[in-house]
Design a protein around this motif. Structure first.
Motif, mmCIF file in Angstrom:
data_model
loop_
_atom_site.group_PDB
_atom_site.id
_atom_site.type_symbol
_atom_site.label_atom_id
_atom_site.label_comp_id
_atom_site.label_asym_id
_atom_site.label_seq_id
_atom_site.Cartn_x
_atom_site.Cartn_y
_atom_site.Cartn_z
ATOM 1 N N ASN A 338 0.817 -1.045 -0.094
ATOM 2 C CA ASN A 338 0.023 0.191 0.345
ATOM 3 C C ASN A 338 0.823 1.059 -0.130
ATOM 4 O OD1 ASN A 338 -1.593 1.560 0.787
ATOM 5 N ND2 ASN A 338 -3.587 0.738 0.872
ATOM 6 N N CYS A 339 1.111 1.861 -1.467
ATOM 7 C CA CYS A 339 1.948 2.634 -0.815
ATOM 8 C C CYS A 339 1.294 4.377 -0.427
ATOM 9 C CB CYS A 339 2.125 3.807 -2.947
ATOM 10 S SG CYS A 339 2.479 1.827 -3.832
ATOM 11 N N GLY A 340 0.502 4.155 -0.062
ATOM 12 C CA GLY A 340 -0.132 4.997 0.247
ATOM 13 C C GLY A 340 -0.099 5.465 2.033
ATOM 14 N N ILE A 384 -0.976 3.269 -6.130
ATOM 15 C CA ILE A 384 0.278 3.557 -6.744
ATOM 16 C C ILE A 384 0.188 4.979 -6.833
ATOM 17 C CG2 ILE A 384 -0.532 3.975 -9.297
ATOM 18 C CD1 ILE A 384 2.543 2.158 -8.010
ATOM 19 N N GLY A 385 -1.564 6.249 -7.032
ATOM 20 C CA GLY A 385 -0.675 7.571 -7.159
ATOM 21 C C GLY A 385 -0.321 8.960 -5.878
ATOM 22 N N VAL A 417 8.877 -10.143 -12.199
ATOM 23 C CA VAL A 417 6.744 -10.073 -10.974
ATOM 24 C C VAL A 417 6.096 -9.559 -12.220
ATOM 25 C CG1 VAL A 417 6.200 -8.653 -9.773
ATOM 26 C CG2 VAL A 417 8.175 -9.687 -9.639
ATOM 27 N N ARG A 418 4.728 -10.140 -11.763
ATOM 28 C CA ARG A 418 3.204 -9.114 -12.545
ATOM 29 C C ARG A 418 3.385 -7.955 -11.893
ATOM 30 N NH1 ARG A 418 -2.113 -11.526 -16.009
ATOM 31 N NH2 ARG A 418 -1.932 -9.809 -16.170
ATOM 32 N N VAL A 419 3.109 -7.323 -12.549
ATOM 33 C CA VAL A 419 2.600 -5.313 -11.359
ATOM 34 C C VAL A 419 1.117 -5.328 -12.144
ATOM 35 C CG1 VAL A 419 2.804 -3.062 -11.042
ATOM 36 C CG2 VAL A 419 4.963 -4.665 -11.470
ATOM 37 N N ILE A 420 0.575 -5.481 -10.854
ATOM 38 C CA ILE A 420 -0.846 -4.926 -10.701
ATOM 39 C C ILE A 420 -1.144 -4.434 -9.744
ATOM 40 C CG2 ILE A 420 -3.878 -5.424 -10.360
ATOM 41 C CD1 ILE A 420 -3.181 -8.677 -10.688
ATOM 42 N N ALA A 421 -1.626 -2.251 -10.288
ATOM 43 C CA ALA A 421 -0.885 -1.585 -9.881
ATOM 44 C C ALA A 421 -3.200 -0.724 -9.695
ATOM 45 C CB ALA A 421 -0.650 0.095 -10.021
ATOM 46 N N ALA A 422 -3.206 0.156 -8.512
ATOM 47 C CA ALA A 422 -4.666 0.374 -8.502
ATOM 48 C C ALA A 422 -4.387 1.603 -7.704
ATOM 49 C CB ALA A 422 -5.590 -0.909 -7.375
ATOM 50 N N THR A 423 -5.456 1.923 -7.893
ATOM 51 C CA THR A 423 -5.879 3.880 -7.424
ATOM 52 C C THR A 423 -7.585 4.294 -8.014
ATOM 53 O OG1 THR A 423 -4.722 6.481 -7.647
ATOM 54 C CG2 THR A 423 -5.559 4.906 -9.734
ATOM 55 N N LEU A 440 5.834 6.521 -16.614
ATOM 56 C CA LEU A 440 5.401 5.747 -15.467
ATOM 57 C C LEU A 440 4.060 5.453 -16.047
ATOM 58 C CD1 LEU A 440 5.463 3.714 -13.328
ATOM 59 C CD2 LEU A 440 5.330 5.618 -11.713
ATOM 60 N N TYR A 441 2.964 5.852 -16.417
ATOM 61 C CA TYR A 441 1.376 6.373 -16.307
ATOM 62 C C TYR A 441 1.254 5.317 -17.455
ATOM 63 C CZ TYR A 441 -3.037 7.375 -18.072
ATOM 64 O OH TYR A 441 -4.626 6.932 -18.354
ATOM 65 N N TYR A 442 1.870 5.068 -18.629
ATOM 66 C CA TYR A 442 2.290 4.750 -19.552
ATOM 67 C C TYR A 442 2.330 3.272 -19.424
ATOM 68 C CZ TYR A 442 0.197 8.657 -21.959
ATOM 69 O OH TYR A 442 -0.334 10.196 -22.377
ATOM 70 N N ARG A 443 3.425 3.250 -18.413
ATOM 71 C CA ARG A 443 4.628 1.898 -18.445
ATOM 72 C C ARG A 443 3.098 1.231 -18.057
ATOM 73 N NH1 ARG A 443 7.843 -1.786 -20.365
ATOM 74 N NH2 ARG A 443 8.892 0.394 -21.085
ATOM 75 N N LEU A 444 2.383 1.407 -16.635
ATOM 76 C CA LEU A 444 1.285 0.856 -15.768
ATOM 77 C C LEU A 444 -0.246 0.803 -16.251
ATOM 78 C CD1 LEU A 444 1.746 2.793 -12.293
ATOM 79 C CD2 LEU A 444 2.691 0.625 -13.049
#
Length: 591
Positions: A338-340, A384-385, A417-423, A440-444
């Motif tokens: 949890n990045c926040g 992620i935001g 690693v597979r990356v799943i981000a959420a915001t 980074l936005y386009y990569r995600l």
């Protein structure tokens, strides 16, 4: 315990040597009267049992030797009533017991078959008795030796079986650093056949190995993380080295090692609660939810990065878990960050790990980051935001290169690693304000998934109410059968700013408060009850009907727009509203 039969070849060689020197016949029997070795007439009887075995209660010669443990001299077998039930032409005999560990394990005998042989036996009877006792001792010693060898071989086989059964690599080296043993796991980890490993120098296999210090000082080490070899064949291992001491000096060492990726997976399995979640567990029948689940199920089969968007409480983590468990990485780690929720000062080391001494308070030996822990599986970067800009750069490099560098380190660690981000934030607006890196936005945002808020799938509300009611009745050991009709209507018409999470909390509250068998308005949270009971809530039934009519009217016009018979500008003019209002309403109704 071994018998004389185990040294049959040795016994036969002894018998033949005795007969050649003394010029008499020799017979050697086991304690069950089986003839183990013999010369002359006895050679043909090897493997058979003496006739005395058929008369176990009589005191014939061999039976007496086994029973008393004494040496006997028979001067005239024909006249001796206790000699033997069957004669082979013997004229005299000296027989001696073979002892081992205070137990008689057999008999050795010198037998005369003519007058000359009888005279030699009787003239030197005392010396021959002593000679036979020495021969008996040698035979018993040989049995003990074979027994010890057999036990040693069994122990060795057991040890080998143990070493081959473990899942980590084991190699042994001597004091010259030459490899003397390795197990199958070592072959697999090192990627070389055993024949190539055995006999080679540990320095050739692992240049710079700290084993040199172990063999020099006799001080081992445990669970030491290190990199061995050179890229691309570099190995990231967790190694334990134990010295083999002889006369207080190191005479070799045993090394056990495991692949760090496997260790991280094991640590995850032992320390993290596994909650297997499939798409079927995400409750709801609404069209919007069904479309998102169908799309997510397709996405799950690949490895591309997924960006899940939606308001707080819509179930973004549930979808991330479902994607992981529906895909080919289901048996690998699913790691949540949890990045926040993590302080900015700790977030970098939490994500990428740190080396020993990287900062004050850094754990001895360092620590693997979340990306390393997720190796082979999936990492879920929630909120992620909220990731700081300086870490966005490092995250971008990890996504591009699939490699991480620990804080305070200079070694590159490869991760799969597979990356799943959420915001729940508007990343496009953040990019425009310079708060989020566009690259980074386009990569995600490779595969975007939008989770609809609960107010846009009200047909799911009653299903979720029943699901959470069953859950909390079980947890709180209460017997509540359902909801009153006005409670259902209140829940359906409430705007749910906290979405599914808020609904679950509301049901949990109601189950705690309700004393009867049906949840009533008095038991639901005040905000939901007041919304339903005030003027806004009272008119909600009428409002909901008007909303449905408006949605149907817009849907009919949207069909004309799709057919090409009308534009959105014409529709806005026809309805007497601005284009912005039209776009807002179309988005509101999902049209």
């Amino acid at each position: 315990m071994l018998s004389l039969g185990a040294i049959g070849n040795t016994a036969q060689q002894v018998a033949e040597a005795i007969s050649a020197v003394l010029e008499v016949e020799t017979e050697i029997l086991a304690d069950d009267l089986t003839i183990v070795a013999g010369t002359g007439k006895y050679r043909e009887l090897i493997g058979s049992r003496d006739e005395e075995v058929n008369y176990p209660d009589d005191s014939y010669l061999y039976t007496r030797v086994l029973r008393t443990g004494q040496t006997f001299v028979v001067e005239d077998p024909v006249k001796d009533p206790y000699y033997s039930p069957v004669y082979l032409g013997e004229t005299g005999e000296i027989c001696c017991p073979i002892r081992k560990d205070n137990r008689i394990i057999g008999i050795i005998a010198l037998v005369a078959f003519d007058v000359q042989q009888r005279e030699r036996l009787l003239q030197k009877r005392d010396q021959l008795q002593t000679f036979l006792q020495h021969m008996a001792f040698l035979l018993a010693s040989r049995v003990s030796e074979m027994e010890s060898y057999s036990k040693l071989e069994l122990t060795s086989n057991k040890l080998s079986a143990v070493l081959e059964s473990v899942h980590y690599g084991i190699i042994a080296v001597d004091q010259d650093k030459m490899i003397t043993h390795c197990n199958k796991a070592a072959e697999k980890l090192l990627g070389k056949p055993r024949e190539e490993i055995l006999g080679s120098n540990i320095e050739d296999l692992w240049p710079g190995s700290p084993l040199s210090d172990v063999l020099l000082t006799g001080n081992g080490y445990r669970d030491k993380e290190g990199f061995y070899g050179q890229p691309p064949e570099q190995m990231h291992l967790l190694v334990t080295a134990t010295p083999i001491m002889q006369n207080s000096r190191p005479a070799g060492a045993v090394v056990s090692f495991r692949n760090m990726a496997e260790m991280r997976t094991l640590a995850y399995q032992l320390t993290v609660e596994h909650r297997k979640l499939e798409f079927e567990h995400i409750k709801g029948i609404s069209k919007k939810l069904a479309e998102v689940k169908k799309r997510a199920a397709k996405v799950a089969q690949g490895t591309s990065t997924v960006l899940i968007r939606g308001e707080s409480g819509t179930g973004k983590e549930l979808f991330a878990r479902a994607i992981h468990h529906a895909g080919p990485r289901r048996d690998k780690p699913f790691v949540i960050v949890n990045c926040g929720a993590i302080p900015e000062t700790l977030l970098e080391s939490e994500l990428f790990g740190y080396e020993e001494g990287a900062f004050t308070g850094a754990r001895k030996g360092g620590r693997a980051g979340k990306f390393e822990l997720a190796d082979g599986g999936t990492i879920f970067l929630d909120e992620i935001g909220d990731l700081p800009l300086h870490l966005q750069v490092k995250l971008l490099h990890v996504l591009q290169r699939r490699q991480v560098e620990r804080v305070g380190g200079n070694k590159v660690i490869s991760v799969n690693v597979r990356v799943i981000a959420a915001t729940n934030r508007n990343l496009e607006e953040m990019c425009a304000r310079g708060e989020f890196r566009e690259d980074l936005y386009y990569r995600l945002n490779v595969i975007p998934l939008e989770i609809p808020p609960l107010r846009e799938r009200r047909e799911d509300i009653e299903i979720l109410m029943e699901h959470f009611l069953a859950k909390y009745c079980t947890l709180l050991e209460k017997n509540i059968l359902g909801f009153s009709q006005d409670v259902k209507q209140a829940f359906i018409n409430y705007h749910w700013p906290g979405n599914v999470r808020e609904l679950e909390n509301a049901v949990e509250y109601a189950v705690n408060m309700e004393a009867g068998e049906v949840i009533t308005l008095d038991s639901v949270p005040a905000r939901i009850r007041d919304f339903w009971l005030n003027d806004e809530g009272a008119d909600s039934t009428l409002k909901s009907q008007l909303v449905n009519v408006e949605k149907d009217i817009l849907a009919a016009y949207v069909k004309k727009i799709e057919e090409g018979t009308m534009s959105k500008g014409q529709l806005a003019k026809l309805l007497g509203i601005s284009r912005i209002t039209l776009y807002r309403k179309l988005k509101q109704y999902g049209l």
